[in-house]
Motif scaffolding. Sequence first.
Motif, mmCIF file in Angstrom:
data_model
loop_
_atom_site.group_PDB
_atom_site.id
_atom_site.type_symbol
_atom_site.label_atom_id
_atom_site.label_comp_id
_atom_site.label_asym_id
_atom_site.label_seq_id
_atom_site.Cartn_x
_atom_site.Cartn_y
_atom_site.Cartn_z
ATOM 1 N N MET A 182 -4.744 1.302 -12.745
ATOM 2 C CA MET A 182 -4.168 2.118 -11.682
ATOM 3 C C MET A 182 -5.114 2.136 -10.478
ATOM 4 O O MET A 182 -6.288 2.424 -10.604
ATOM 5 C CB MET A 182 -3.971 3.543 -12.209
ATOM 6 C CG MET A 182 -3.349 4.490 -11.238
ATOM 7 S SD MET A 182 -1.570 4.271 -11.039
ATOM 8 C CE MET A 182 -0.948 4.679 -12.666
ATOM 9 N N ARG A 229 -5.710 3.494 -6.339
ATOM 10 C CA ARG A 229 -5.323 4.638 -5.519
ATOM 11 C C ARG A 229 -5.535 4.296 -4.057
ATOM 12 O O ARG A 229 -6.490 3.646 -3.689
ATOM 13 C CB ARG A 229 -6.199 5.812 -5.938
ATOM 14 C CG ARG A 229 -6.489 6.816 -4.855
ATOM 15 C CD ARG A 229 -7.589 7.758 -5.286
ATOM 16 N NE ARG A 229 -7.110 8.618 -6.359
ATOM 17 C CZ ARG A 229 -7.261 9.948 -6.365
ATOM 18 N NH1 ARG A 229 -7.858 10.565 -5.391
ATOM 19 N NH2 ARG A 229 -6.833 10.663 -7.356
ATOM 20 N N LYS A 244 -2.900 15.027 3.878
ATOM 21 C CA LYS A 244 -3.487 13.864 3.221
ATOM 22 C C LYS A 244 -2.437 13.244 2.301
ATOM 23 O O LYS A 244 -1.717 13.964 1.616
ATOM 24 C CB LYS A 244 -4.688 14.350 2.404
ATOM 25 C CG LYS A 244 -5.432 13.301 1.637
ATOM 26 C CD LYS A 244 -6.776 13.857 1.193
ATOM 27 C CE LYS A 244 -6.792 14.120 -0.294
ATOM 28 N NZ LYS A 244 -8.084 14.525 -0.830
ATOM 29 N N GLU A 289 -1.804 10.590 -0.864
ATOM 30 C CA GLU A 289 -2.402 9.781 -1.931
ATOM 31 C C GLU A 289 -1.313 8.902 -2.532
ATOM 32 O O GLU A 289 -0.266 9.405 -2.946
ATOM 33 C CB GLU A 289 -2.949 10.685 -3.049
ATOM 34 C CG GLU A 289 -4.027 11.654 -2.619
ATOM 35 C CD GLU A 289 -5.432 11.102 -2.805
ATOM 36 O OE1 GLU A 289 -5.553 9.904 -3.148
ATOM 37 O OE2 GLU A 289 -6.391 11.863 -2.614
ATOM 38 N N PHE A 341 -0.579 6.080 -5.569
ATOM 39 C CA PHE A 341 -1.135 5.494 -6.793
ATOM 40 C C PHE A 341 -0.361 4.227 -7.120
ATOM 41 O O PHE A 341 0.866 4.257 -7.219
ATOM 42 C CB PHE A 341 -1.035 6.483 -7.953
ATOM 43 C CG PHE A 341 -1.875 7.715 -7.755
ATOM 44 C CD1 PHE A 341 -3.217 7.710 -8.077
ATOM 45 C CD2 PHE A 341 -1.315 8.871 -7.226
ATOM 46 C CE1 PHE A 341 -3.999 8.845 -7.885
ATOM 47 C CE2 PHE A 341 -2.083 10.007 -7.029
ATOM 48 C CZ PHE A 341 -3.426 9.994 -7.358
ATOM 49 N N ASP A 373 3.228 6.428 -7.789
ATOM 50 C CA ASP A 373 3.454 7.794 -7.342
ATOM 51 C C ASP A 373 2.844 7.980 -5.963
ATOM 52 O O ASP A 373 1.946 7.235 -5.556
ATOM 53 C CB ASP A 373 2.818 8.785 -8.326
ATOM 54 C CG ASP A 373 3.595 10.102 -8.346
ATOM 55 O OD1 ASP A 373 4.392 10.335 -7.401
ATOM 56 O OD2 ASP A 373 3.412 10.881 -9.278
ATOM 57 N N VAL A 418 1.647 11.310 -3.291
ATOM 58 C CA VAL A 418 1.458 12.748 -3.223
ATOM 59 C C VAL A 418 1.001 13.128 -1.820
ATOM 60 O O VAL A 418 0.085 12.533 -1.277
ATOM 61 C CB VAL A 418 0.376 13.201 -4.242
ATOM 62 C CG1 VAL A 418 0.125 14.696 -4.112
ATOM 63 C CG2 VAL A 418 0.807 12.854 -5.658
ATOM 64 N N GLN A 448 -0.707 16.162 0.201
ATOM 65 C CA GLN A 448 -1.426 17.417 -0.041
ATOM 66 C C GLN A 448 -1.656 18.170 1.256
ATOM 67 O O GLN A 448 -1.994 17.570 2.271
ATOM 68 C CB GLN A 448 -2.799 17.129 -0.652
ATOM 69 C CG GLN A 448 -2.761 16.728 -2.102
ATOM 70 C CD GLN A 448 -4.176 16.540 -2.606
ATOM 71 O OE1 GLN A 448 -4.804 15.538 -2.312
ATOM 72 N NE2 GLN A 448 -4.673 17.510 -3.356
ATOM 73 N N TRP A 472 -1.905 21.488 -7.048
ATOM 74 C CA TRP A 472 -2.592 20.435 -6.301
ATOM 75 C C TRP A 472 -2.367 20.484 -4.796
ATOM 76 O O TRP A 472 -2.758 19.594 -4.060
ATOM 77 C CB TRP A 472 -2.212 19.057 -6.848
ATOM 78 C CG TRP A 472 -0.737 18.883 -7.123
ATOM 79 C CD1 TRP A 472 -0.105 19.132 -8.309
ATOM 80 C CD2 TRP A 472 0.277 18.460 -6.215
ATOM 81 N NE1 TRP A 472 1.243 18.885 -8.191
ATOM 82 C CE2 TRP A 472 1.506 18.462 -6.923
ATOM 83 C CE3 TRP A 472 0.275 18.052 -4.872
ATOM 84 C CZ2 TRP A 472 2.715 18.089 -6.332
ATOM 85 C CZ3 TRP A 472 1.479 17.683 -4.293
ATOM 86 C CH2 TRP A 472 2.678 17.705 -5.017
ATOM 87 N N THR A 473 -1.706 21.542 -4.312
ATOM 88 C CA THR A 473 -1.515 21.674 -2.866
ATOM 89 C C THR A 473 -1.422 23.150 -2.515
ATOM 90 O O THR A 473 -1.002 23.970 -3.349
ATOM 91 C CB THR A 473 -0.241 20.928 -2.400
ATOM 92 O OG1 THR A 473 -0.096 21.125 -0.982
ATOM 93 C CG2 THR A 473 1.007 21.423 -3.112
ATOM 94 N N GLU A 480 -6.493 5.596 7.609
ATOM 95 C CA GLU A 480 -7.488 4.789 6.931
ATOM 96 C C GLU A 480 -7.036 4.695 5.485
ATOM 97 O O GLU A 480 -6.563 5.675 4.914
ATOM 98 C CB GLU A 480 -8.834 5.489 7.015
ATOM 99 C CG GLU A 480 -9.913 4.814 6.245
ATOM 100 C CD GLU A 480 -11.140 5.700 6.178
ATOM 101 O OE1 GLU A 480 -12.187 5.162 5.824
ATOM 102 O OE2 GLU A 480 -11.038 6.898 6.458
ATOM 103 N N ARG A 520 -9.138 3.563 -10.948
ATOM 104 C CA ARG A 520 -8.777 4.856 -11.491
ATOM 105 C C ARG A 520 -9.971 5.813 -11.566
ATOM 106 O O ARG A 520 -9.836 7.020 -11.365
ATOM 107 C CB ARG A 520 -8.205 4.655 -12.897
ATOM 108 C CG ARG A 520 -7.435 5.866 -13.369
ATOM 109 C CD ARG A 520 -6.910 5.635 -14.767
ATOM 110 N NE ARG A 520 -6.132 6.799 -15.137
ATOM 111 C CZ ARG A 520 -4.933 6.751 -15.655
ATOM 112 N NH1 ARG A 520 -4.364 5.603 -15.878
ATOM 113 N NH2 ARG A 520 -4.292 7.851 -15.959
ATOM 114 N N ARG A 544 -11.391 -1.325 1.443
ATOM 115 C CA ARG A 544 -11.223 -0.364 2.526
ATOM 116 C C ARG A 544 -10.519 -1.083 3.648
ATOM 117 O O ARG A 544 -10.940 -2.135 4.098
ATOM 118 C CB ARG A 544 -12.596 0.133 2.975
ATOM 119 C CG ARG A 544 -12.543 0.902 4.288
ATOM 120 C CD ARG A 544 -13.911 1.445 4.635
ATOM 121 N NE ARG A 544 -13.952 2.862 4.332
ATOM 122 C CZ ARG A 544 -15.071 3.543 4.151
ATOM 123 N NH1 ARG A 544 -16.237 2.938 4.172
ATOM 124 N NH2 ARG A 544 -15.030 4.829 3.922
ATOM 125 N N ALA A 560 -9.853 -0.484 7.178
ATOM 126 C CA ALA A 560 -10.081 0.371 8.336
ATOM 127 C C ALA A 560 -9.557 -0.339 9.569
ATOM 128 O O ALA A 560 -9.675 -1.551 9.663
ATOM 129 C CB ALA A 560 -11.563 0.661 8.481
#
Lengths: 322, 486
Positions: free
Chosen positions: B1, B3, B17, B19, B21, B30, B32, B34, B274-275, B470, B476, B483, B485
């Motif tokens: 996995m 991220r 933010k 996220e 996965f 998934d 998410v 936040q 989580w939020t 970014e 995992r 990265r 950028a």
Amino acid sequence: MGKVKLAMHAAAGCGGCDVSVLDLHERILEVAGAAELLFWPMFCDGSVKDLEEYPDRHLDASLFNGAIRNSEDEHMARLLRQKSRVLVAFGSCAHLGGIPGLANLNSLEELLRVVYQDTPSTVNPKKSRPTELYWMPPGELRLPRMHGQVLALDEVVRVDQYLPGCPPAVEQLWALLRAIVQSELPPPGAVVGASNIALCDECERSKGEKRIKAFRDLASFVPDPEVCFLEQGVICCGPATRSGCGGRCGKANMPCRGCYGPPDDVEDQGAKLLSSIASVIDSDDPAEIGRIVEQVRDPAGTFYRYSLPSAFLSGACREEAS
Amino acid sequence: MTRITIDPITRLEGHGKIELFLDGAGEVADAVLQIPELRGFERFCMGRPVTELARIVPKICGVCPGAHHLAAAKAIDAVYQVEPPPAAKKLRELFYCAHVFHSHIAHFYVLAAPDFVLGPAADPSRRNILGVIAKVGRDLGGSVLRHRRIGQDIQALLAGHQTDLVWCVPGGVSKGISEKQRLGVVELARSCVEFAKTTVGVFDRLVLSNEQYVDLILSGPYALCAHSMGLVDSRNQLSLDEGQVRVVDTRAQEIARFAPQDYLEHIGERVEPWTYLKFPFLKLKGWSGLRDGQDSGVYRAGPLARINAADGVSTPLAQVERERFFATLGGRPVHATLAQHWARVIELLFVAERMLELASDPEVASPEIRRLSRQIPREGVGVVEAPRGMLMHHYVTDEKGLVVKVNLIVGTTHNHAPICMSIAKAARGVIGRDKPMTDGALNMIEMAFRAYDPCFSCATHNLPGRAPIEVLVRERDGTLIAREAP
């Protein structure tokens, strides 16, 4: 001469300070001509990583709005301090703690309980709370840690200039931007864009002797738009508030709530207001005075509406909370 | 996995933010969103005199303070059981139309237009308002800035200041306008109607005439099959500041219609660890997680939900445009997330026409702007349609008018679950094993949430800069493996 390098950041605030910059309207194009906006998450594209990679004092000025509510706000305050030659506390929240600072009247635990358990539409039988570190099937999720108390910016880092107001008057922020571009800022520690007299001293309402027998509730009273609010028994924070806003609330026939903070000679805005209000009560009878004072229903939330985190009172609260 | 972290999402009010996965095959498992912020107005409004809340709650959001001010005003009227006189109601509506007018301009031209005018994958340094002005011409660009200003100026003329709002008091407003000022507003409103018509033309030319965009709007990754919630008047026409809450299901059938004070019977809010932001849902359907469909409790609010929920629009030009909207997009209801932009343009036309109607009514210059209350304060709910979705304020006081309980459900919170799901759907559509992770692809994920004009991203301006996000790709265990950028 090259463009000046600017950043603007919103911590625990409402975004109204950022919007006040937009309210320069057509002049925003002049700002874009004279300044390079290297970091302004609300309106521009640029990342925290870029900011971290700049050399120290790379930015000519950073305009910081919002109070310090959590670990991320504090981190950003320290980072912008490090990267900026001049750090401006922009607006009431950064200057004095502002409206979010009213949270200091209660503990953080109470605040979380009300928001995540007590509010009537909340359905939360397991009493879940947002947590700093949470593992959900695909991976871990992190949130900033909330501080026990809301802080003004200068309780976390050194501040060079303060621009008061909720939000600051557009003409004053224009003057501030011009001063930054032309390197004509006053010495560090100064309050810019506002005068140093009380709002009362420039209020155009007629003023006579203030002797009052009752405080009025605006739910059942229409103030005379020409006469001093206090003389009419309407609580107004003008006596302990720095002028500079142009008296905008008074012109809408509503009393001042102190968003510009106290003038230099007033140490604690709320304490000064308390004594100003007490001095207009027209009675020598302790029982009657008691009844009149009762009519001031929310002294802490009114006299410290914008300045609680920077007040003496907040220190007392904090000691009790810890 | 692996991220992918999109942090920070820029051009936003507040903080957010994303996220993502990815599973072993490189597909999105998934996504998410936040919200890492909480200020807790529900707690610190307690203990304040309720009349002061109309001055405190606009500080929830400096981008849409007008919505909070008016929702508070309506809740406080209810607390004091007082109805403002007709002139005050009209003034409040005029104020509110001006508010929605400038808010919609800012969102459409400054935030959304770069993606359509310049293209989702355009050079990020051009993908902003200056790039838009370069493409559409300086005349239109100047007109955009001028008309945003007109909206703010009308608001300031009425309420004392454009952002620091102190004007609404129980049973009315603290000051009225003169006949001369009214006539001035009529002229400004005329210009606003012309500008809104121009905007309809701009949308036609730049978006609807481009087959690729129409396909994109109607494509699967940008569809979300959710119920729609909106305020309607007694004839089920679109309303922004009065009336009842109506919910239509995923097939446009009415499943709920209720007075603001009954909202607790219909809406619950789920807390997730989580939020910091809660997830509202329809109690009728229950909460069954982040999924869409006829059986889910997830609903949308905002311009698209409003146009789906209402049977029509009361002003002539906006009504014509509404008909064309449904005819073009396959009938009511429309589930295309990106169609929010068109719905917003229709509302721009509606509020401009309404401003002209209201300002043309001599009664708005009447001095009868207040009714005083002699009632003991109790409890009240105020509901308005904020530019980005239904806004609910609920206050309970003691007999002295001190607040003992506050509940707030704001527009972006109603849309929290739909925004999360729209992000995940768009991510699955544009990122995967055979799809290179480019700036354009990532921007297309952001387009999914931008369509909602979320208030934590009430971005209204975008000067030249770098790519907005970014991307960190992690193993995992958190090890950074790539990265991207800008």
